[in-house]
Design a protein around this motif. Structure first.
Motif, PDB file in Angstrom:
ATOM      1  N   UNK A  52      27.371  38.628  47.267  1.00  0.00           N
ATOM      2  CA  UNK A  52      26.431  39.737  47.130  1.00  0.00           C
ATOM      3  C   UNK A  52      26.090  40.034  45.686  1.00  0.00           C
ATOM      4  N   UNK A  53      27.060  39.888  44.799  1.00  0.00           N
ATOM      5  CA  UNK A  53      26.842  40.286  43.412  1.00  0.00           C
ATOM      6  C   UNK A  53      26.652  39.109  42.460  1.00  0.00           C
ATOM      7  N   UNK A  54      27.191  37.955  42.809  1.00  0.00           N
ATOM      8  CA  UNK A  54      26.993  36.778  41.975  1.00  0.00           C
ATOM      9  C   UNK A  54      27.844  36.716  40.732  1.00  0.00           C
ATOM     10  N   UNK A  55      28.467  37.822  40.357  1.00  0.00           N
ATOM     11  CA  UNK A  55      29.309  37.837  39.155  1.00  0.00           C
ATOM     12  C   UNK A  55      30.658  38.451  39.487  1.00  0.00           C
ATOM     13  N   UNK A  56      31.673  38.026  38.747  1.00  0.00           N
ATOM     14  CA  UNK A  56      33.017  38.546  38.975  1.00  0.00           C
ATOM     15  C   UNK A  56      33.112  40.022  38.621  1.00  0.00           C
ATOM     16  N   UNK A  57      32.409  40.428  37.575  1.00  0.00           N
ATOM     17  CA  UNK A  57      32.501  41.824  37.133  1.00  0.00           C
ATOM     18  C   UNK A  57      32.034  42.785  38.222  1.00  0.00           C
ATOM     19  N   UNK A  58      30.837  42.532  38.778  1.00  0.00           N
ATOM     20  CA  UNK A  58      30.292  43.416  39.807  1.00  0.00           C
ATOM     21  C   UNK A  58      31.108  43.337  41.092  1.00  0.00           C
ATOM     22  N   UNK A  59      31.539  42.118  41.456  1.00  0.00           N
ATOM     23  CA  UNK A  59      32.341  41.967  42.672  1.00  0.00           C
ATOM     24  C   UNK A  59      33.672  42.700  42.529  1.00  0.00           C
ATOM     25  N   UNK A  60      34.269  42.616  41.362  1.00  0.00           N
ATOM     26  CA  UNK A  60      35.546  43.293  41.127  1.00  0.00           C
ATOM     27  C   UNK A  60      35.390  44.802  41.258  1.00  0.00           C
ATOM     28  N   UNK A  61      34.270  45.340  40.754  1.00  0.00           N
ATOM     29  CA  UNK A  61      34.035  46.780  40.861  1.00  0.00           C
ATOM     30  C   UNK A  61      33.928  47.198  42.319  1.00  0.00           C
ATOM     31  N   UNK A  62      33.232  46.408  43.113  1.00  0.00           N
ATOM     32  CA  UNK A  62      33.090  46.737  44.535  1.00  0.00           C
ATOM     33  C   UNK A  62      34.437  46.719  45.238  1.00  0.00           C
ATOM     34  N   UNK A  63      35.291  45.762  44.865  1.00  0.00           N
ATOM     35  CA  UNK A  63      36.586  45.603  45.522  1.00  0.00           C
ATOM     36  C   UNK A  63      37.685  46.463  44.894  1.00  0.00           C
ATOM     37  N   UNK A  64      37.300  47.234  43.863  1.00  0.00           N
ATOM     38  CA  UNK A  64      38.262  48.093  43.163  1.00  0.00           C
ATOM     39  C   UNK A  64      39.416  47.277  42.571  1.00  0.00           C
ATOM     40  N   UNK A  65      39.035  46.160  41.947  1.00  0.00           N
ATOM     41  CA  UNK A  65      39.998  45.297  41.263  1.00  0.00           C
ATOM     42  C   UNK A  65      39.562  45.115  39.814  1.00  0.00           C
ATOM     43  N   UNK A  66      40.493  44.696  38.989  1.00  0.00           N
ATOM     44  CA  UNK A  66      40.107  44.278  37.647  1.00  0.00           C
ATOM     45  C   UNK A  66      39.528  42.868  37.742  1.00  0.00           C
ATOM     46  N   UNK A  67      38.746  42.495  36.735  1.00  0.00           N
ATOM     47  CA  UNK A  67      38.154  41.167  36.768  1.00  0.00           C
ATOM     48  C   UNK A  67      39.224  40.081  36.742  1.00  0.00           C
ATOM     49  N   UNK A  68      40.281  40.301  35.981  1.00  0.00           N
ATOM     50  CA  UNK A  68      41.347  39.304  35.907  1.00  0.00           C
ATOM     51  C   UNK A  68      42.072  39.187  37.240  1.00  0.00           C
TER      52      UNK A  68
END
Length: 300
Positions: A17-33
């Motif tokens: 849905x987001x194509x990037x780790x940063x946006x996906x991490x925000x949706x999943x409430x995770x850090x990018x790492x």
């Protein structure tokens, strides 16, 4: 080989849905790492690459595309099941989620929803007006419980019932040259501006059943989102429209528009309700279909 978990499916959907780790991490409430670690762990456990990197974006591999299709099918079903179970736990029946595949169907639907809500006070109704979405896919995917459509696609596991018969007609303004004529032929619309809802031509009956078989196209085609504005345009002489006769009649007295038959035989249509066959016995779902049928028998 690792067992798939819901978190894996959620990760696949979020990245797509987001194509990037940063946006996906925000949706999943995770850090990018943390998300990067989860992705590497998932691919290691599955033994196959799920994504390839193109610049800053992640693209699914063939295996990833397959896993994404599974996630898109299962996650909505799991979410719906959880919501239903919460409702059962709270003593509620649930929510009837209705999808609509045509703009005029919404005006008809309101006439059924009002008495339904009065008869079923412990059932909520949620209407999704996604006019170009795949209603069949939404039914199979448990994203909706009931589909309102004029164009049913009969598939195993689904059942459709016609709940309203209507005629598709041409609607013109009070001073239009065709006002007062009993019927119109395709060539008479060759110099007209045809106003329609913003849907593909292959889903507009006036094209597929009337104009295109005669090799005719209107001079201009103008999409308009709302029925009120569409008929205001028609009434002011800015164009003509094709709508159900019952809807045109509702506006006739207020705006002075006139309904004209399309061809000598007219175009007969129906509104159908589609449900999953396995759920036909659910009381509040069955009651909605029965109420719509009774509404049809009393003139729509």
């Amino acid at each position: 080989m690792a067992q798939l978990e819901r978190t894996h499916l959620a990760i696949v959907r979020a990245v797509d849905q987001h194509g990037s780790l940063t946006a996906a991490a925000e949706q999943l409430h995770l850090t990018q790492s943390a998300l990067s670690h989860a992705i590497r762990k998932l691919e290691d456990q599955l033994g196959v690459a799920i994504w390839t990197r193109e610049g800053r974006r992640l693209r699914p591999t063939q295996a990833g595309a397959y896993l994404l299709s599974v996630a898109n099918r299962l996650i909505p079903q799991l979410t719906h099941a959880e919501a239903r179970l919460r409702q059962f736990a709270q003593g509620e029946r649930g929510t009837l989620r209705i999808g609509i595949e045509c703009h005029p169907c919404y005006a008809w639907l309101l006439k059924v929803v009002s008495p339904y809500l009065a008869n079923w006070p412990d059932v909520d109704v949620d209407v999704k007006q996604e006019f170009q979405f795949s209603g069949i896919g939404a039914l199979f995917g448990h994203e909706i419980d009931l589909l309102v459509t004029p164009d049913p696609l009969f598939r195993t596991g689904l059942q459709f019932e016609a709940v309203l018969d209507y005629e598709q007609v041409l609607v013109v303004g009070p001073r239009h040259r065709l006002a007062g004529t009993p019927c119109v032929q395709p060539d008479q619309l060759a110099q007209e501006t045809l106003i329609s809802y913003p849907v593909p031509i292959d889903r507009l009956d006036i094209y597929t059943q009337f104009l295109l078989p005669a090799g005719i196209r209107p001079k201009r085609h103008k999409p308009i989102e709302t029925t009120d504005i569409m008929l205001q345009m028609v009434a002011s002489g800015r164009g003509v429209a094709a709508l159900p006769r019952w809807l045109a009649n509702e506006y006739a007295e207020r705006l002075g528009v006139t309904a004209i038959r399309l061809g000598e035989r007219g175009i007969d249509k129906q509104i159908f309700l589609g449900i999953r066959q396995a759920e036909a016995g659910i009381d509040y779902l069955h009651a909605f279909v029965e109420l719509a049928r009774a509404h049809r028998n009393h003139g729509g």
